[in-house]
Design a protein around this motif. Structure first.
Motif, PDB file in Angstrom:
ATOM      1  N   LEU A 569       0.842  -1.287  -0.076  1.00  0.00           N
ATOM      2  CA  LEU A 569      -0.125   0.152  -0.042  1.00  0.00           C
ATOM      3  C   LEU A 569       1.095   1.211   0.053  1.00  0.00           C
ATOM      4  O   LEU A 569       0.747   2.233  -0.709  1.00  0.00           O
ATOM      5  CB  LEU A 569      -0.991  -0.152   1.320  1.00  0.00           C
ATOM      6  N   MET A 570       1.962   1.618   0.610  1.00  0.00           N
ATOM      7  CA  MET A 570       2.737   2.395   0.840  1.00  0.00           C
ATOM      8  C   MET A 570       3.501   2.632  -0.384  1.00  0.00           C
ATOM      9  O   MET A 570       3.812   3.890  -0.795  1.00  0.00           O
ATOM     10  CB  MET A 570       3.860   2.503   2.132  1.00  0.00           C
ATOM     11  N   ARG A 571       3.788   1.701  -0.980  1.00  0.00           N
ATOM     12  CA  ARG A 571       4.686   1.627  -2.332  1.00  0.00           C
ATOM     13  C   ARG A 571       3.628   2.531  -3.230  1.00  0.00           C
ATOM     14  O   ARG A 571       4.248   3.344  -3.933  1.00  0.00           O
ATOM     15  CB  ARG A 571       4.855   0.450  -2.774  1.00  0.00           C
ATOM     16  N   SER A 572       2.601   2.159  -3.289  1.00  0.00           N
ATOM     17  CA  SER A 572       1.616   2.732  -4.334  1.00  0.00           C
ATOM     18  C   SER A 572       1.255   4.051  -3.790  1.00  0.00           C
ATOM     19  O   SER A 572       1.314   5.110  -4.876  1.00  0.00           O
ATOM     20  CB  SER A 572       0.101   2.068  -4.414  1.00  0.00           C
ATOM     21  N   VAL A 573       1.107   4.353  -2.621  1.00  0.00           N
ATOM     22  CA  VAL A 573       0.695   5.850  -2.176  1.00  0.00           C
ATOM     23  C   VAL A 573       1.978   6.549  -2.370  1.00  0.00           C
ATOM     24  O   VAL A 573       1.777   7.666  -2.963  1.00  0.00           O
ATOM     25  CB  VAL A 573       0.482   5.556  -0.541  1.00  0.00           C
ATOM     26  N   LEU A 574       3.295   6.104  -2.105  1.00  0.00           N
ATOM     27  CA  LEU A 574       4.382   6.862  -2.334  1.00  0.00           C
ATOM     28  C   LEU A 574       4.483   7.325  -3.963  1.00  0.00           C
ATOM     29  O   LEU A 574       4.754   8.510  -4.474  1.00  0.00           O
ATOM     30  CB  LEU A 574       5.593   6.456  -1.755  1.00  0.00           C
ATOM     31  N   GLU A 575       4.207   6.225  -4.863  1.00  0.00           N
ATOM     32  CA  GLU A 575       4.435   6.434  -6.122  1.00  0.00           C
ATOM     33  C   GLU A 575       3.210   7.508  -6.670  1.00  0.00           C
ATOM     34  O   GLU A 575       3.568   8.129  -7.663  1.00  0.00           O
ATOM     35  CB  GLU A 575       3.954   4.920  -6.969  1.00  0.00           C
ATOM     36  N   ASN A 576       2.042   7.595  -6.142  1.00  0.00           N
ATOM     37  CA  ASN A 576       1.026   8.532  -6.368  1.00  0.00           C
ATOM     38  C   ASN A 576       1.211   9.913  -5.966  1.00  0.00           C
ATOM     39  O   ASN A 576       0.412  10.838  -6.074  1.00  0.00           O
ATOM     40  CB  ASN A 576      -0.385   8.056  -6.399  1.00  0.00           C
ATOM     41  N   SER A 577       1.936  10.125  -4.966  1.00  0.00           N
ATOM     42  CA  SER A 577       2.028  11.217  -4.042  1.00  0.00           C
ATOM     43  C   SER A 577       2.290  12.363  -4.515  1.00  0.00           C
ATOM     44  O   SER A 577       2.149  13.318  -4.243  1.00  0.00           O
ATOM     45  CB  SER A 577       3.189  11.013  -2.946  1.00  0.00           C
ATOM     46  N   GLU A 578       2.895  12.507  -5.836  1.00  0.00           N
ATOM     47  CA  GLU A 578       3.352  13.548  -6.700  1.00  0.00           C
ATOM     48  C   GLU A 578       2.212  13.941  -7.832  1.00  0.00           C
ATOM     49  O   GLU A 578       2.339  14.967  -8.648  1.00  0.00           O
ATOM     50  CB  GLU A 578       4.601  13.500  -7.279  1.00  0.00           C
ATOM     51  N   GLU A 579       1.045  13.209  -7.993  1.00  0.00           N
ATOM     52  CA  GLU A 579       0.111  13.601  -8.869  1.00  0.00           C
ATOM     53  C   GLU A 579      -0.902  14.204  -8.367  1.00  0.00           C
ATOM     54  O   GLU A 579      -1.489  13.885  -7.309  1.00  0.00           O
ATOM     55  CB  GLU A 579      -0.357  11.978  -9.460  1.00  0.00           C
ATOM     56  N   ASP A 580      -1.551  14.927  -9.254  1.00  0.00           N
ATOM     57  CA  ASP A 580      -2.783  15.626  -8.804  1.00  0.00           C
ATOM     58  C   ASP A 580      -4.072  14.608  -8.908  1.00  0.00           C
ATOM     59  O   ASP A 580      -5.081  14.749  -8.060  1.00  0.00           O
ATOM     60  CB  ASP A 580      -3.188  16.965  -9.712  1.00  0.00           C
ATOM     61  N   PHE A 581      -4.109  14.016 -10.249  1.00  0.00           N
ATOM     62  CA  PHE A 581      -5.280  12.953 -10.252  1.00  0.00           C
ATOM     63  C   PHE A 581      -4.512  11.542 -10.547  1.00  0.00           C
ATOM     64  O   PHE A 581      -3.375  11.364 -11.305  1.00  0.00           O
ATOM     65  CB  PHE A 581      -6.062  13.229 -11.408  1.00  0.00           C
ATOM     66  N   ILE A 582      -4.992  10.660 -10.229  1.00  0.00           N
ATOM     67  CA  ILE A 582      -4.598   9.121 -10.690  1.00  0.00           C
ATOM     68  C   ILE A 582      -5.825   8.295 -11.383  1.00  0.00           C
ATOM     69  O   ILE A 582      -6.893   8.960 -11.204  1.00  0.00           O
ATOM     70  CB  ILE A 582      -4.059   8.325  -9.769  1.00  0.00           C
ATOM     71  N   PRO A 583      -5.951   7.166 -12.084  1.00  0.00           N
ATOM     72  CA  PRO A 583      -6.895   6.457 -12.650  1.00  0.00           C
ATOM     73  C   PRO A 583      -7.840   6.020 -11.233  1.00  0.00           C
ATOM     74  O   PRO A 583      -7.258   5.553 -10.474  1.00  0.00           O
ATOM     75  CB  PRO A 583      -6.431   5.369 -13.196  1.00  0.00           C
ATOM     76  N   LEU A 584      -9.001   6.209 -11.732  1.00  0.00           N
ATOM     77  CA  LEU A 584      -9.981   5.685 -10.404  1.00  0.00           C
ATOM     78  C   LEU A 584      -9.750   4.228 -10.007  1.00  0.00           C
ATOM     79  O   LEU A 584      -9.983   3.770  -9.007  1.00  0.00           O
ATOM     80  CB  LEU A 584     -11.298   5.825 -10.968  1.00  0.00           C
ATOM     81  N   SER A 585      -9.437   3.528 -11.266  1.00  0.00           N
ATOM     82  CA  SER A 585      -9.005   1.889 -10.927  1.00  0.00           C
ATOM     83  C   SER A 585      -8.117   1.784  -9.957  1.00  0.00           C
ATOM     84  O   SER A 585      -8.101   0.866  -9.039  1.00  0.00           O
ATOM     85  CB  SER A 585      -9.115   1.227 -12.181  1.00  0.00           C
ATOM     86  N   LYS A 586      -7.061   2.698  -9.758  1.00  0.00           N
ATOM     87  CA  LYS A 586      -5.866   2.408  -9.276  1.00  0.00           C
ATOM     88  C   LYS A 586      -6.268   2.817  -7.702  1.00  0.00           C
ATOM     89  O   LYS A 586      -6.080   2.188  -6.664  1.00  0.00           O
ATOM     90  CB  LYS A 586      -4.688   3.184  -9.664  1.00  0.00           C
ATOM     91  N   GLU A 587      -6.912   3.855  -7.604  1.00  0.00           N
ATOM     92  CA  GLU A 587      -7.584   4.184  -6.381  1.00  0.00           C
ATOM     93  C   GLU A 587      -8.347   3.574  -5.559  1.00  0.00           C
ATOM     94  O   GLU A 587      -8.265   3.087  -4.437  1.00  0.00           O
ATOM     95  CB  GLU A 587      -8.292   5.703  -6.380  1.00  0.00           C
ATOM     96  N   LEU A 588      -9.178   2.654  -6.296  1.00  0.00           N
ATOM     97  CA  LEU A 588     -10.207   1.778  -5.750  1.00  0.00           C
ATOM     98  C   LEU A 588      -9.251   0.303  -5.567  1.00  0.00           C
ATOM     99  O   LEU A 588      -9.660  -0.161  -4.420  1.00  0.00           O
ATOM    100  CB  LEU A 588     -11.289   1.175  -6.826  1.00  0.00           C
TER     101      LEU A 588
END
Length: 733
Positions: A569-588
C-alpha cells in the motif's frame, strides 16, 4: 349534472392529447415586408398588418414589418391614409407593398424635419425600449427619453405620441398605473389613435375607474376603420367593465360580440380568451351549467394553441370545481396538469412569467392537498403538502412554502400527531419571520424604485417642456448641426485615437490577467504539494498504529502479514504522491487494500463490500489520490469501532450520467453526533488533519480544473445513526 362533468373532463383530456401530439399541416414562418407610397416611394409607418389567423403588427418608422404567417393566408393592411389592401401570401420571399395615397399624410412625412437617418435612430430606440420593457424598466424608460430627444424641438406629433404610448405601456406592465394613465392621455392629446385609446381604457379598468374607461371606449364603437383584432379587444374590455359592475347580461353580450368578430377572422387566441371570460361571467352569476359549457369550449380551443395555454384553462376549470365543492373532479384535473407541466420542461425561473404565479408545481400540489383536506382525507393530503413545501423551497416561493407548512401542521394536529404538528408549526413560524424580512426589503426596494421612476419621469416631463420652449431655436439647431458635420473629420480622428488607446489598454489588461493566472496556478501547485507532503505522514502514522497494535499483542504472524500488505500500500501511495489525479481504478485498488488491512485488525467489528457498476468504465475517470481513504478511516475508527454489534461498510461506484459518476461510502456505525460525544476534551479541540487536508485539496483542485470533485456528508438514518458520504466525480473533458 354528472354527464356534463364527464363531458368537461373528456374535453380536457382530448385537448391535452391534441396539444402534445398534433403536427401542424401548415408550418408558420416569419414574413418580412415593406409598405411604401406608390407615388413618392416613401415608407408608411403605423400601418396595421393582420392575418386571417389572428396575427397582428404595425410597420415601424421605415415602413418595415415582420409577421408570422403560412402559405395561402391573407395579409390585411389598414391605415387612415389609404384604402384597405389585401395581399395573399404565396412564398416566403420578402415582399414590397405599394399603396395609393388618399391624404396628405405621406407628403407631410416626406417633408418632415426628421431625416431618414434620424427616423432610423428613433425607431431603433423604441425597439430597444420594448426589448428591455419587462426586465429593466429604468433602461427601457431611458431609451424612450432618448427617442424623444431624437425627435428634436419640431418633431412630428405622431412620433411623439408613439413615444408617449410606449412609455405608458412600460408603466402599465410594471403596474405604475397613475404614470401609465398620464402618458396615455398625453399621447392622445398629441395624436388620437385606436391602439392608445384601448390601452388607456384597459388601464382605467384595471384601476377600477370603470366610468372613465367606458367614456373612452364608447366613441370607438362608432368607428368603421378598426382592424378586427382591435375591435375584439374593444368588446373584450367593455365586457370586463360590465362584469366588474356585476352587469352579467351586458358583459356576456359584449363578450359574444367580440367572439363573433374573432371567429369570423379566425383570431384563435381571442376565441379562447372570450370563451373563458364568458364562463367566468356565468360562474360569477351562479349560472353553473352555462359556465361548464363555455369552460369546455375554452379548453377545447386552447388545445389548438400552445400547451401552456391549455394548462391555464385547465386550472381555471379546476378552480371552478373547487368553488362547487366537487373535489374529485378538481383533483383529477390538477393531477393531469402536474403531468403535463412536467412534460413542458419549463425552467423554474421561466414558469411564473410564462404560466402565471398560480400555475406552478408547488401551488398545484398545495391545491390538491387542500381538496383532500376538504374531504377529511388527511393521509392523501400529506404527500402533496410535503411535495409542495419541497418544490416551493427549491423555487424560492416563500408564500406557498409558508401556507403549505401551516396546513401540514394543521393536518398533523387533526391526526393527533402533536409532536410533528409542533415541529411543523415551528418551521411555519420561521418561514413567517423570513417572509416578513423579505417583505420589508421589497418595500424598501419599491420605495427606491418609485423614487427612480419619479426622477426619470421628471426628466421626460422636462424634455416635453424643453421641446415646447425650443421651437424658436430650431433654425439655430440646424446651423449647429451643419457646424457639427464640418467638425466630423476632426472628431473622427479623435475617436480613432481613443479606440487605439482602448486597444492598447485592453492588450495590457490581457497580459496582466494572463500573468496573474500563471502566478495563481503556481501558488496552487505549491499549495497542493505542501498538502500532499502532509497527507502521507498522516496516513503512515495512522497505519503504523495498527502495526503497533499487533506487536503489542505479540501476534508476529499477523504483524508480518499486515506489514507485507502495508508495504504494498505504501509503495503505491508514495508513487502517486506527486500526482494531482490518478486513474480511478488504481485508487479503488488502494482503497480495497486499505479496508482489508483495517478489517484484519477489527474482524469482529465490521464486514465490508465494494461494489462497482459493471457497465461503468472506471478507467475513463481520474481522481485525486488518497481522497477516499480518510472518509473510510473515519467510518471505521469513529463509527463502526464503537458499535456494540457487528457493523457493515459498503463502497458503491455507480454512473450518474454520461460524464459523471458517484462514489457512495456508507457505514451503519454510531453516527457523527454520538461519535463526537465519545471524544475526549483534547480530541474535541483538534480537527482531523486528514479531513482538513482533503477539503483544502478539493478546493484547490476544483479551482484549477473547474469543479471536478464534490463531496457531501449526511446521516444514514433519521435518528443520527450511520453516515453516508457521497462523492461526485466528473470525467475529464
Amino acid at each position: 349534472m354528472r354527464s356534463s362533468i364527464l363531458y368537461i373532463i373528456l374535453l380536457l383530456l382530448l385537448a391535452g392529447s391534441k396539444v402534445f401530439g398534433q403536427n401542424s399541416t401548415n408550418s408558420k414562418f416569419v414574413l418580412k415586408g415593406l409598405v411604401e407610397s406608390q407615388s413618392t416611394h416613401t415608407p408608411v409607418s403605423g400601418v396595421s398588418v393582420s392575418t386571417s389567423s389572428g396575427q397582428f403588427t404595425l410597420t415601424n418608422g421605415l415602413g418595415e414589418f415582420k409577421i408570422s404567417v403560412s402559405i395561402g393566408e391573407d395579409l390585411v393592411l389598414e391605415h387612415t391614409s389609404f384604402e384597405t389592401v389585401r395581399h395573399k401570401v404565396t412564398s416566403k420571399d420578402e415582399i414590397k407593398l405599394q399603396v395609393v395615397d388618399e391624404t396628405k399624410n405621406n407628403r407631410q412625412l416626406s417633408n418632415s424635419s426628421i431625416s431618414r437617418n434620424k427616423m432610423f435612430n428613433y425607431q431603433s430606440l423604441l425597439d430597444s425600449a420594448e426589448y428591455y420593457r419587462k426586465d429593466n424598466i429604468a433602461r427601457s424608460i431611458d431609451f424612450v427619453a432618448q427617442s424623444m430627444e431624437v425627435l428634436g424641438p419640431n418633431g412630428n406629433k405622431d412620433q411623439l405620441a408613439k413615444s408617449l404610448t410606449k412609455l405608458g405601456e412600460i408603466y402599465l406592465y410594471h403596474k405604475q398605473y397613475d404614470l401609465a394613465i398620464d402618458n396615455f392621455e398625453d399621447a392622445l392629446q398629441a395624436n388620437k389613435t385606436i391602439a392608445t385609446s384601448l390601452l388607456l381604457a384597459r388601464t382605467y379598468e384595471i384601476t377600477g375607474q370603470l366610468k372613465k374607461a367606458e367614456e373612452v371606449l364608447v366613441p370607438l364603437q362608432k368607428l368603421q376603420n378598426m382592424v378586427p383584432f382591435q375591435r375584439v379587444e374593444l368588446y373584450e374590455i367593455l365586457g370586463d367593465i360590465k362584469k366588474e359592475m356585476n352587469e352579467i347580461k351586458l358583459a356576456v353580450d359584449y363578450y359574444n360580440e367580440g367572439l363573433k368578430v374573432a371567429t369570423k377572422n379566425q383570431i384563435a387566441p381571442k376565441m379562447t380568451d372570450l370563451n373563458s371570460k364568458i364562463a367566468d361571467a356565468y360562474a360569477q352569476d351562479n349560472q353553473l351549467r352555462e359556465a361548464e359549457v363555455y369552460y369546455g369550449n375554452s379548453v377545447e380551443l386552447a388545445g389548438k394553441l400552445e400547451p401552456k395555454r391549455v394548462l391555464q384553462e385547465r386550472e381555471k376549470v379546476a378552480d371552478f370545481y373547487n368553488k362547487r365543492n366537487e373535489y374529485t373532479e378538481e383533483i383529477a384535473i390538477r393531477k393531469n396538469s402536474l403531468k403535463e407541466l412536467d412534460k413542458l420542461n419549463i425552467p423554474n425561473e421561466d414558469k411564473a412569467s410564462g404560466l402565471g404565479d398560480t400555475i406552478t408545481t408547488q401551488r398545484i400540489n398545495y391545491k390538491i392537498a387542500n381538496a383532500y383536506i376538504a374531504q377529511d382525507k388527511y393521509e392523501e393530503a400529506i404527500p402533496y403538502l410535503q411535495r409542495s413545501i419541497i418544490q416551493a423551497d427549491s423555487n424560492n416561493d416563500l408564500v406557498v412554502q409558508k401556507d403549505a407548512t401551516r396546513k401540514l401542521s394543521e393536518v398533523y394536529e387533526y391526526k393527533g400527531d402533536y409532536n410533528r404538528a409542533l415541529e411543523t408549526y415551528q418551521d411555519y413560524v420561521s418561514l413567517v419571520d423570513t417572509l416578513y424580512i423579505r417583505k420589508e426589503q421589497e418595500i424598501s426596494r419599491a420605495a427606491r424604485f418609485n423614487r427612480e421612476i419619479a426622477a426619470t419621469q421628471s426628466r421626460i416631463t422636462g424634455l416635453e417642456q424643453e421641446r415646447e420652449l425650443s421651437q424658436s431655436k430650431y433654425e439655430l439647431a440646424l446651423t449647429e448641426q451643419e457646424l457639427a458635420e464640418e467638425s466630423y473629420k476632426r472628431q473622427r480622428w479623435i475617436i480613432y485615437s481613443l479606440i487605439f488607446g482602448l486597444l492598447l489598454t485592453g492588450l495590457a489588461a490581457f497580459f496582466f490577467y494572463r500573468s496573474n493566472q500563471q502566478q495563481k496556478l503556481a501558488n496552487n501547485l505549491l499549495a497542493l504539494k505542501s498538502l500532499r507532503s502532509q497527507m502521507n505522514p498522516h496516513f503512515i502514522f495512522n497505519a503504523l498504529n495498527s502495526v503497533n497494535n499487533y506487536i503489542s499483542k505479540s501476534d508476529e504472524r499477523s504483524a508480518n502479514r499486515y506489514l507485507s500488505d502495508f508495504s504494498k500500500l505504501m509503495r503505491s501511495v508514495l508513487e502517486n504522491s506527486e500526482e494531482d489525479f490518478i486513474p480511478l481504478s488504481k485508487e479503488l485498488e488502494l482503497l480495497e487494500l486499505y479496508i482489508k488491512l483495517e478489517h484484519s485488525r477489527f474482524p469482529d467489528k465490521f464486514d465490508y463490500r465494494m461494489q462497482v457498476d459493471e457497465n461503468l468504465d472506471v478507467s475513463t475517470f481520474q481522481i485525486p489520490p488518497m481522497l477516499l481513504q480518510p472518509y473510510i478511516e473515519n467510518a471505521i475508527w469513529h463509527g463502526l469501532r464503537y458499535k456494540e454489534e457487528k457493523g457493515f461498510l459498503e463502497v458503491r461506484v455507480r454512473a450518474k450520467n454520461e460524464n459523471e459518476l458517484e462514489i457512495l461510502v456508507v457505514d451503519d456505525g454510531i453516527g457523527r453526533k454520538k461519535s463526537a460525544e465519545l471524544k475526549t476534551v483534547n480530541q474535541r479541540k483538534q480537527k482531523s488533519k486528514g479531513m482538513g487536508n482533503i477539503k483544502q485539496r478539493i478546493a484547490i483542485l476544483n479551482d484549477m480544473y473547474g469543479d471536478k470533485v464534490s463531496v457531501s456528508i449526511s446521516n444514514l438514518k433519521s435518528n443520527g445513526e450511520g453516515t453516508q458520504v457521497l462523492f461526485t466525480l466528473k470525467k475529464d473533458k
